[in-house]
Design an enzyme around this catalytic site. Structure first.
Site, PDB file in Angstrom:
ATOM      1  N   VAL A 133     -24.533   1.684  17.987  1.00  0.00           N
ATOM      2  CA  VAL A 133     -24.043   3.047  17.703  1.00  0.00           C
ATOM      3  C   VAL A 133     -23.398   3.716  18.920  1.00  0.00           C
ATOM      4  O   VAL A 133     -22.759   4.759  18.785  1.00  0.00           O
ATOM      5  CB  VAL A 133     -25.145   3.978  17.142  1.00  0.00           C
ATOM      6  CG1 VAL A 133     -25.539   3.590  15.735  1.00  0.00           C
ATOM      7  CG2 VAL A 133     -26.351   4.054  18.074  1.00  0.00           C
TER       8      VAL A 133
ATOM      9  N   SER B 111     -37.843  14.732  16.268  1.00  0.00           N
ATOM     10  CA  SER B 111     -39.260  14.373  16.426  1.00  0.00           C
ATOM     11  C   SER B 111     -40.056  15.650  16.635  1.00  0.00           C
ATOM     12  O   SER B 111     -39.529  16.659  17.120  1.00  0.00           O
ATOM     13  CB  SER B 111     -39.436  13.467  17.643  1.00  0.00           C
ATOM     14  OG  SER B 111     -40.801  13.307  17.954  1.00  0.00           O
TER      15      SER B 111
ATOM     16  N   TYR C 285     -37.621  11.999  26.494  1.00  0.00           N
ATOM     17  CA  TYR C 285     -37.636  11.871  25.028  1.00  0.00           C
ATOM     18  C   TYR C 285     -37.610  13.239  24.315  1.00  0.00           C
ATOM     19  O   TYR C 285     -36.722  13.481  23.481  1.00  0.00           O
ATOM     20  CB  TYR C 285     -38.847  11.035  24.592  1.00  0.00           C
ATOM     21  CG  TYR C 285     -38.917  10.787  23.104  1.00  0.00           C
ATOM     22  CD1 TYR C 285     -38.013   9.941  22.471  1.00  0.00           C
ATOM     23  CD2 TYR C 285     -39.892  11.400  22.317  1.00  0.00           C
ATOM     24  CE1 TYR C 285     -38.076   9.717  21.101  1.00  0.00           C
ATOM     25  CE2 TYR C 285     -39.966  11.179  20.956  1.00  0.00           C
ATOM     26  CZ  TYR C 285     -39.046  10.335  20.342  1.00  0.00           C
ATOM     27  OH  TYR C 285     -39.109  10.119  18.990  1.00  0.00           O
TER      28      TYR C 285
ATOM     29  N   LYS D 153     -34.645  14.905  21.877  1.00  0.00           N
ATOM     30  CA  LYS D 153     -34.973  15.236  20.485  1.00  0.00           C
ATOM     31  C   LYS D 153     -34.751  16.716  20.190  1.00  0.00           C
ATOM     32  O   LYS D 153     -34.415  17.101  19.063  1.00  0.00           O
ATOM     33  CB  LYS D 153     -36.403  14.799  20.165  1.00  0.00           C
ATOM     34  CG  LYS D 153     -36.543  13.273  20.093  1.00  0.00           C
ATOM     35  CD  LYS D 153     -35.629  12.727  19.003  1.00  0.00           C
ATOM     36  CE  LYS D 153     -35.652  11.240  18.861  1.00  0.00           C
ATOM     37  NZ  LYS D 153     -34.747  10.760  17.811  1.00  0.00           N
TER      38      LYS D 153
HETATM   39  N1  LIG Z   1     -42.247   6.090  15.324  1.00  0.00           N
HETATM   40  C1  LIG Z   1     -42.635   7.332  15.297  1.00  0.00           C
HETATM   41  O1  LIG Z   1     -43.812   7.628  15.179  1.00  0.00           O
HETATM   42  C2  LIG Z   1     -41.604   8.441  15.425  1.00  0.00           C
HETATM   43  C3  LIG Z   1     -42.033   9.759  15.418  1.00  0.00           C
HETATM   44  C4  LIG Z   1     -41.092  10.780  15.515  1.00  0.00           C
HETATM   45  C5  LIG Z   1     -39.734  10.464  15.564  1.00  0.00           C
HETATM   46  N2  LIG Z   1     -39.338   9.166  15.580  1.00  0.00           N
HETATM   47  C6  LIG Z   1     -37.899   8.890  15.616  1.00  0.00           C
HETATM   48  O2  LIG Z   1     -37.565   8.149  14.451  1.00  0.00           O
HETATM   49  C7  LIG Z   1     -36.476   7.258  14.727  1.00  0.00           C
HETATM   50  C8  LIG Z   1     -36.846   5.837  14.342  1.00  0.00           C
HETATM   51  O3  LIG Z   1     -38.053   5.479  14.966  1.00  0.00           O
HETATM   52  P1  LIG Z   1     -38.734   4.070  14.746  1.00  0.00           P
HETATM   53  O4  LIG Z   1     -40.136   4.221  15.132  1.00  0.00           O
HETATM   54  O5  LIG Z   1     -38.403   3.535  13.421  1.00  0.00           O
HETATM   55  O6  LIG Z   1     -37.980   3.250  15.938  1.00  0.00           O
HETATM   56  P2  LIG Z   1     -37.826   1.695  16.179  1.00  0.00           P
HETATM   57  O7  LIG Z   1     -37.665   1.473  17.644  1.00  0.00           O
HETATM   58  O8  LIG Z   1     -38.886   0.930  15.473  1.00  0.00           O
HETATM   59  O9  LIG Z   1     -36.449   1.398  15.445  1.00  0.00           O
HETATM   60  C9  LIG Z   1     -35.225   1.814  15.956  1.00  0.00           C
HETATM   61  C10 LIG Z   1     -34.160   0.819  15.532  1.00  0.00           C
HETATM   62  O10 LIG Z   1     -32.930   1.234  16.147  1.00  0.00           O
HETATM   63  C11 LIG Z   1     -32.259   0.082  16.599  1.00  0.00           C
HETATM   64  N3  LIG Z   1     -31.383   0.474  17.706  1.00  0.00           N
HETATM   65  C12 LIG Z   1     -31.735   0.813  18.973  1.00  0.00           C
HETATM   66  N4  LIG Z   1     -30.650   1.085  19.693  1.00  0.00           N
HETATM   67  C13 LIG Z   1     -29.580   0.924  18.868  1.00  0.00           C
HETATM   68  C14 LIG Z   1     -28.185   1.046  19.036  1.00  0.00           C
HETATM   69  N5  LIG Z   1     -27.654   1.384  20.225  1.00  0.00           N
HETATM   70  N6  LIG Z   1     -27.366   0.825  17.981  1.00  0.00           N
HETATM   71  C15 LIG Z   1     -27.881   0.474  16.767  1.00  0.00           C
HETATM   72  N7  LIG Z   1     -29.217   0.319  16.559  1.00  0.00           N
HETATM   73  C16 LIG Z   1     -30.042   0.538  17.596  1.00  0.00           C
HETATM   74  C17 LIG Z   1     -33.332  -0.890  17.046  1.00  0.00           C
HETATM   75  O11 LIG Z   1     -32.873  -2.235  17.044  1.00  0.00           O
HETATM   76  C18 LIG Z   1     -34.420  -0.626  15.992  1.00  0.00           C
HETATM   77  O12 LIG Z   1     -34.311  -1.509  14.879  1.00  0.00           O
HETATM   78  C19 LIG Z   1     -36.154   7.439  16.210  1.00  0.00           C
HETATM   79  O13 LIG Z   1     -35.091   8.360  16.344  1.00  0.00           O
HETATM   80  C20 LIG Z   1     -37.439   8.023  16.770  1.00  0.00           C
HETATM   81  O14 LIG Z   1     -37.203   8.775  17.940  1.00  0.00           O
HETATM   82  C21 LIG Z   1     -40.237   8.139  15.517  1.00  0.00           C
END
Ligand SMILES: NC(=O)c1ccc[n+]([C@@H]2O[C@H](COP(=O)([O-])OP(=O)(O)OC[C@H]3O[C@@H](n4cnc5c(N)ncnc54)[C@H](O)[C@@H]3O)[C@@H](O)[C@H]2O)c1
Length: 292
Positions: free
Chosen positions: A95, A173, A186, A190
């Site tokens: 991205v 987040s 982070y 966010k």
């Molecule tokens: N996991 C949690 O508890 C939580 C809580 C609050 C917010 N979030 C937010 O939710 C979103 C998803 O979290 P998650 O836990 O599923 O994360 P994750 O790390 O499991 O998944 C993120 C995905 O994004 C892909 N990715 C990373 N960089 C990329 C790039 N440059 N281009 C394309 N793809 C790319 C990775 O390969 C991965 O598959 C994030 O924005 C995170 O900040 C997560």
């Protein structure tokens, strides 16, 4: 609260064409591979959003920098609902690379029609450390992935979204709306997502494009499981919320689908916490309220 793929989504996205970024995330995949492995039934947030949208009737571009993991998301849904899985297309793109995203969107448009939904879900943890210590190269890289990439994907999707009167959902987040995080980078990225989305909502509302933010709370996801969260810590985190129940990616997928759907056609510029009430609690006052 929901830890399994929903049998029957409550939202209809029939006829919509939705692109979800970072949708390859799942058990034992992604940047945490090699560390403690997440349980196989866990879905990442982007993967669950993509699967939910497909189950709700949308054609879905499952975009990830790791094409194999995007393909795995599509395959995981075959066993649940082959028809919904067939509505998905795995797309490999970074991205932060505008041309790669253009190519991916062109393919989705060619095969399924103009986009009516964009979910900017990609996000990384970024470097740790306070203002005194945070690595500034890592800081800039986190901003590029967590914030700037959303500007790029939005720019590419906008002509379609204006045509379809579609919607964008940006993933922030709880860390972006409340302090208390151990690192500075982070939560700062966010919080920027929230300000950016509100401003975009004003810019693109007159053209019929809605922009909203979802701020997930403390979930049990592959990312969190791979960090090695203890059972006790999971229980403490769940108990801290108003509902007292642990959330999963499916608890986020439904609200995102709602905001994408025509049922939310008069909602723009909002930040929706999906956190079992945690962001509405002032922890110290919470004790006093129970005593009162
Ligand atoms: N996991 C949690 O508890 C939580 C809580 C609050 C917010 N979030 C937010 O939710 C979103 C998803 O979290 P998650 O836990 O599923 O994360 P994750 O790390 O499991 O998944 C993120 C995905 O994004 C892909 N990715 C990373 N960089 C990329 C790039 N440059 N281009 C394309 N793809 C790319 C990775 O390969 C991965 O598959 C994030 O924005 C995170 O900040 C997560």
């Amino acid at each position: 609260m929901h830890h399994e793929v929903p049998a029957q989504p409550l939202i209809s996205l029939s006829g919509e064409v939705v692109l979800v970024t970072g949708a390859g995330s799942g058990a034992a995949s992604g940047p945490h591979e090699g560390r403690q492995s997440a349980p196989k039934d866990l879905w990442g947030i982007g993967a669950a959003i993509a699967a939910y949208a497909a189950l709700a009737g949308a054609s879905v571009g499952v975009l990830d920098v790791d094409l194999t993991s995007a393909q795995r998301t599509v395959e995981r849904l075959v066993t649940v609902d082959p028809t919904a899985s067939a509505r998905m297309i795995a797309l490999g793109a970074d991205v932060t690379d505008e041309m790669q995203v253009v190519t991916a969107v062109e393919r989705l448009r060619r095969e399924r029609g103009p986009l009516s939904g964009l979910v900017n879900n990609v996000g990384i943890g970024g470097p740790g450390g306070t203002a005194a210590a945070v690595d500034l190269d890592g800081w800039s890289a986190a901003f590029e992935i967590n914030v700037t990439s959303m500007v790029v994907t939005t720019r590419i999707a906008l002509p379609d979204l204006e045509r379809t009167h579609g919607g964008i959902v940006n993933i922030s987040s709880l860390a972006g709306i409340r302090g208390g995080h151990h690192g500075l980078s982070y939560p700062t990225t966010k919080a920027a997502v929230i300000g950016m989305s509100q401003t975009m909502a004003g810019h693109h509302g007159p053209a019929g494009v809605r922009v909203n933010t979802v701020a997930p709370g403390l979930l049990h996801t592959p990312m969190v499981a791979n960090r090695g969260l203890s059972e006790e810590r999971r229980r403490t985190r769940a108990a801290a919320s108003m509902l007292g129940v642990e959330g999963s990616s499916w608890d986020v997928a439904g609200p995102v689908a709602f905001l994408l759907s025509r049922a939310a056609s008069w909602i723009t510029g909002v930040t929706l916490p999906v956190d079992a009430g945690l962001s509405a609690i002032a922890p110290n006052l919470g004790v006093a309220a129970r005593d009162a």
